[in-house]
Design a protein around this motif. Structure first.
Motif, mmCIF file in Angstrom:
data_model
loop_
_atom_site.group_PDB
_atom_site.id
_atom_site.type_symbol
_atom_site.label_atom_id
_atom_site.label_comp_id
_atom_site.label_asym_id
_atom_site.label_seq_id
_atom_site.Cartn_x
_atom_site.Cartn_y
_atom_site.Cartn_z
ATOM 1 N N THR A 5 3.008 16.824 12.249
ATOM 2 C CA THR A 5 2.010 16.699 11.187
ATOM 3 C C THR A 5 2.640 16.490 9.824
ATOM 4 N N SER A 6 3.872 17.021 9.629
ATOM 5 C CA SER A 6 4.529 16.839 8.332
ATOM 6 C C SER A 6 5.034 15.415 8.140
ATOM 7 N N LEU A 7 5.148 14.672 9.219
ATOM 8 C CA LEU A 7 5.610 13.278 9.117
ATOM 9 C C LEU A 7 4.462 12.303 8.891
ATOM 10 N N LEU A 8 3.226 12.759 9.093
ATOM 11 C CA LEU A 8 2.097 11.846 8.983
ATOM 12 C C LEU A 8 1.945 11.226 7.592
ATOM 13 N N PRO A 9 2.134 12.003 6.504
ATOM 14 C CA PRO A 9 2.043 11.337 5.192
ATOM 15 C C PRO A 9 3.017 10.175 5.052
ATOM 16 N N ILE A 10 4.234 10.349 5.612
ATOM 17 C CA ILE A 10 5.220 9.257 5.549
ATOM 18 C C ILE A 10 4.747 8.072 6.386
ATOM 19 N N VAL A 11 4.168 8.366 7.540
ATOM 20 C CA VAL A 11 3.647 7.302 8.394
ATOM 21 C C VAL A 11 2.540 6.541 7.677
ATOM 22 N N TYR A 12 1.654 7.308 6.989
ATOM 23 C CA TYR A 12 0.557 6.659 6.264
ATOM 24 C C TYR A 12 1.095 5.747 5.168
ATOM 25 N N VAL A 13 2.086 6.233 4.436
ATOM 26 C CA VAL A 13 2.664 5.418 3.350
ATOM 27 C C VAL A 13 3.313 4.164 3.924
ATOM 28 N N CYS A 14 4.041 4.327 5.023
ATOM 29 C CA CYS A 14 4.666 3.147 5.651
ATOM 30 C C CYS A 14 3.615 2.145 6.116
ATOM 31 N N CYS A 15 2.518 2.650 6.673
ATOM 32 C CA CYS A 15 1.431 1.750 7.083
ATOM 33 C C CYS A 15 0.845 1.032 5.876
ATOM 34 N N GLY A 16 0.784 1.748 4.742
ATOM 35 C CA GLY A 16 0.259 1.121 3.537
ATOM 36 C C GLY A 16 1.172 0.053 2.981
ATOM 37 N N LEU A 17 2.465 0.186 3.193
ATOM 38 C CA LEU A 17 3.404 -0.827 2.705
ATOM 39 C C LEU A 17 3.453 -2.066 3.597
ATOM 40 N N LEU A 18 2.994 -1.921 4.850
ATOM 41 C CA LEU A 18 3.075 -3.039 5.795
ATOM 42 C C LEU A 18 2.341 -4.290 5.307
ATOM 43 N N PRO A 19 1.106 -4.223 4.751
ATOM 44 C CA PRO A 19 0.440 -5.458 4.307
ATOM 45 C C PRO A 19 1.193 -6.217 3.215
ATOM 46 N N LEU A 38 -7.051 -13.393 0.062
ATOM 47 C CA LEU A 38 -6.069 -12.762 0.936
ATOM 48 C C LEU A 38 -5.138 -11.857 0.144
ATOM 49 N N LEU A 39 -4.672 -12.330 -1.009
ATOM 50 C CA LEU A 39 -3.783 -11.512 -1.840
ATOM 51 C C LEU A 39 -4.487 -10.243 -2.307
ATOM 52 N N VAL A 40 -5.735 -10.371 -2.747
ATOM 53 C CA VAL A 40 -6.487 -9.194 -3.195
ATOM 54 C C VAL A 40 -6.674 -8.216 -2.034
ATOM 55 N N ALA A 41 -7.008 -8.719 -0.851
ATOM 56 C CA ALA A 41 -7.227 -7.855 0.312
ATOM 57 C C ALA A 41 -5.942 -7.132 0.713
ATOM 58 N N LEU A 42 -4.817 -7.827 0.697
ATOM 59 C CA LEU A 42 -3.543 -7.201 1.075
ATOM 60 C C LEU A 42 -3.169 -6.082 0.107
ATOM 61 N N VAL A 43 -3.324 -6.333 -1.179
ATOM 62 C CA VAL A 43 -3.022 -5.301 -2.175
ATOM 63 C C VAL A 43 -3.968 -4.115 -2.017
ATOM 64 N N GLY A 44 -5.255 -4.409 -1.764
ATOM 65 C CA GLY A 44 -6.223 -3.329 -1.569
ATOM 66 C C GLY A 44 -5.902 -2.477 -0.364
ATOM 67 N N LEU A 45 -5.559 -3.115 0.766
ATOM 68 C CA LEU A 45 -5.188 -2.348 1.962
ATOM 69 C C LEU A 45 -3.989 -1.452 1.699
ATOM 70 N N SER A 46 -3.013 -1.971 0.968
ATOM 71 C CA SER A 46 -1.806 -1.198 0.669
ATOM 72 C C SER A 46 -2.127 0.005 -0.211
ATOM 73 N N ILE A 47 -2.912 -0.211 -1.269
ATOM 74 C CA ILE A 47 -3.288 0.895 -2.155
ATOM 75 C C ILE A 47 -4.105 1.932 -1.384
ATOM 76 N N THR A 49 -4.231 2.886 1.851
ATOM 77 C CA THR A 49 -3.527 3.770 2.776
ATOM 78 C C THR A 49 -2.386 4.526 2.112
ATOM 79 N N THR A 50 -1.673 3.882 1.199
ATOM 80 C CA THR A 50 -0.562 4.553 0.517
ATOM 81 C C THR A 50 -1.069 5.738 -0.304
ATOM 82 N N ALA A 51 -2.143 5.512 -1.059
ATOM 83 C CA ALA A 51 -2.698 6.599 -1.866
ATOM 84 C C ALA A 51 -3.180 7.747 -0.979
ATOM 85 N N TYR A 52 -3.743 7.408 0.174
ATOM 86 C CA TYR A 52 -4.207 8.458 1.083
ATOM 87 C C TYR A 52 -3.031 9.284 1.605
ATOM 88 N N GLY A 53 -1.924 8.595 1.977
ATOM 89 C CA GLY A 53 -0.762 9.326 2.491
ATOM 90 C C GLY A 53 -0.180 10.269 1.468
#
Length: 560
Positions: A5-19, A38-47, A49-53
């Motif tokens: 569970t302590s690794l999940l925030p890192i996983v979330y951030v990594c998922c957010g950086l993927l787009p 597409l550019l707006v959507a990619l930036v939005g997806l990254s923000i 999930t990263t912010a959530y992590g």
């Protein structure tokens, strides 16, 4: 041992950086429809999930509030980017300032409500992670979610419609874009309404799904590489007036060019064709004709006469044999008409000038030169010394001018006649010309080799081309004793006249001969080569020139 569970925030951030991996590729294709969204959507997806992590790893309530606001901002940015992508790609609607401004206002209003949550407590719920309060007592939070999902729903509807109505690569691209949005929408609904009480979210799995679906669209479905040009945009921007009528001859739609032509406002849909085209009576008459129409009409506009090419085509329903409508296209051909009249006027003037010059060169100048030459010969015969030399110069110059007159007459004959085809013995005729030139140019060495008979069926002027070519080579020779070999090579389906010469002909003149280039003014004495090129162009024959050192080989290939 580190807990999972302590690794999940890192996983979330990594998922957010993927787009963000897809951003450079998208920027390289920024001129293509769909790239902005597409550019707006990619930036939005990254923000999103990263912010959530980062938020679930934080303990400060203010930090969680700020990061939670970023979560909402990222989700709405992703939804709006997805809508922009769908609208741009399918050419359904332009990204007007009004549309962009309206959506931006919604995002700003939501951010104000989110950041001011400690004052009203109507957005965020009392959970250990940033989850909006969707209870029945807080309809504002539900409205925020509904607006965001409605934006994604509209984008999906646009893409589904496009996938159903378009074939091939465009359908494949649309399906890939649908796969990028639909799973994430479902996962978001599950995350908010079914597992909201848990600390950890399945949201990153939706982001990963979107990222891989977009990557597949870019690299396998050629999205942004093979982008269809919007048919609507083509019609809207075309200069031709296009009008669609239904089966009852009522206007269904038309482009701006048609509205400008007939002078109607935006309320044109449903107008009868007679009323829509009341400023073009001739067009109305042509509409009543049965079948298709492809003709020219005249329109009086602002005191000027304009000409249009009118084309009327049937629009049939593929499901039934019944006529579903008509397509009317009016192309303004006024500039073409003006140019045509100008060309006709200039051709008339050139024809008159040609006739005058031909008459002068053929009769007046030739007759006067013959008289001058005769008098000069008498003076040369009776005088001596310098006077005799001057008289000989006059005779030679007269001969040159008479030859120029004869060449001009030949040129006129070439341009006036139509190409014909008849059989003749090329070997016999060419041998006669070689014999004539042997007697006229005794300083030259002329050889001739050919089969006993070489029948060809082509334009008889090809014989004249060979004669003029041989004469021009002799006349243009810089050698005191040029050596010229003429031969005919015969195969089953063609005959080739080959002239090998060491006369040192200028390369510029040979270029005129082979490529039919316009003759430079300084080469006007080599007009014979230009005449030969003109004759060859009017026959099935072809001519090639090969040079090596100071020699040249000229070949005329004649199909038999």
């Amino acid at each position: 041992m580190i807990a999972l569970t302590s690794l999940l925030p890192i996983v979330y951030v990594c998922c957010g950086l993927l787009p963000l991996v897809l951003v450079p590729y998208s920027r390289r294709h920024s001129e293509k429809p769909g790239s902005t969204g597409l550019l707006v959507a990619l930036v939005g997806l990254s923000i999103w999930t990263t912010a959530y992590g980062i938020a679930i790893a934080s303990t400060s309530s203010l930090t969680i509030l700020a990061l939670g606001s970023l979560v909402i901002f990222g989700s709405q940015l992703a939804a709006i980017g997805y809508l922009f992508l769908a609208l741009e790609y399918t050419d359904t609607h332009e990204l007007t300032p009004r549309l962009v401004g309206g959506l931006a206002a919604v995002v700003i209003a939501v951010q104000v409500l989110s950041l001011s949550n400690p004052l009203h407590h109507r957005v965020w719920g009392e959970t250990a992670r940033p989850v909006v309060d969707t209870t029945a007592t807080e309809p504002l939070a539900t409205a925020i979610i509904a607006v965001t999902m409605a934006i994604v729903g509209v984008a999906l509807l646009v893409l589904v419609t496009h996938a159903v109505t378009t074939p091939g690569v465009r359908r494949r691209q649309s399906l890939a874009l649908i796969a990028a949005g639909f799973p994430t929408l479902v996962i978001t609904v599950v995350d908010i309404y079914l597992i909201a009480e848990y600390v950890y979210s399945i949201l990153p799995f939706g982001v990963i799904t979107s990222a891989f679906a977009l990557a597949w669209a870019l690299f396998r479905a050629d999205f942004l590489d093979v982008v269809p040009v919007g048919r609507k945009r083509i019609v809207e921007e075309m200069d031709d007036a296009a009008v669609v009528l239904d089966a009852d001859d009522r206007v269904v739609t038309c482009n701006p060019a048609a509205r400008r032509l007939v002078g109607v406002g935006p309320d044109y849909v449903g107008l009868p064709a007679e009323r829509f085209f009341d400023t073009i009576p001739e067009a109305i008459d042509r509409f009543r004709e049965s079948g298709g129409v492809d003709t020219e009409i005249t329109v009086a506009s602002d005191g000027c006469r304009r000409y249009f090419h009118l084309q009327r085509s049937r629009l049939d329903d593929s499901r039934t044999p019944v006529l579903s409508g008509r397509l009317i296209v009016l192309r303004d051909i006024t500039p073409l008409k003006r140019r045509k009249r100008e060309l006709e006027r200039r051709e008339s003037e050139l024809e008159f000038l040609r006739q005058v010059l031909a008459r002068v060169l053929r009769h007046n100048i030739r007759n006067d030169l013959t008289a001058i030459r005769g008098y000069a010969e008498l003076i040369a015969a009776e005088a001596d010394g310098e006077r005799a030399d001057l008289a000989e110069t006059i005779v030679e110059t007269s001969d040159d001018l008479i030859e120029t007159s004869r060449t001009a007459r030949r040129t006129e004959d070439i341009t006036d006649r139509d190409a014909v085809s008849e059989p003749f013995d090329l070997a016999a005729r060419l041998e006669a010309h070689v014999a004539e030139f042997r007697s006229r140019y005794d300083r030259a060495t002329l050889s001739f080799e050919a089969p006993d008979e070489c029948l060809v069926e082509t334009d008889p002027w090809l014989e004249n081309a060979c004669e003029i070519l041989l004469e021009s080579v002799l006349e243009r020779s810089d050698e005191q004793s040029p050596s010229i070999a003429v031969r005919i090579e015969r195969t089953t389906d063609r005959a080739t006249v080959v002239i090998d010469e060491d006369a040192g002909l200028p390369q510029a003149e040979l270029a005129v001969l082979e490529r039919g280039e316009e003759m430079p003014p300084e080469l006007d004495s080599g007009i014979g080569f230009w005449i030969v090129s003109g004759i060859i162009d009017r026959t099935p024959a072809s001519i090639t020139v090969e040079t090596s050192g100071g020699t040249a080989r000229i070949s005329i290939d004649v199909p038999t």
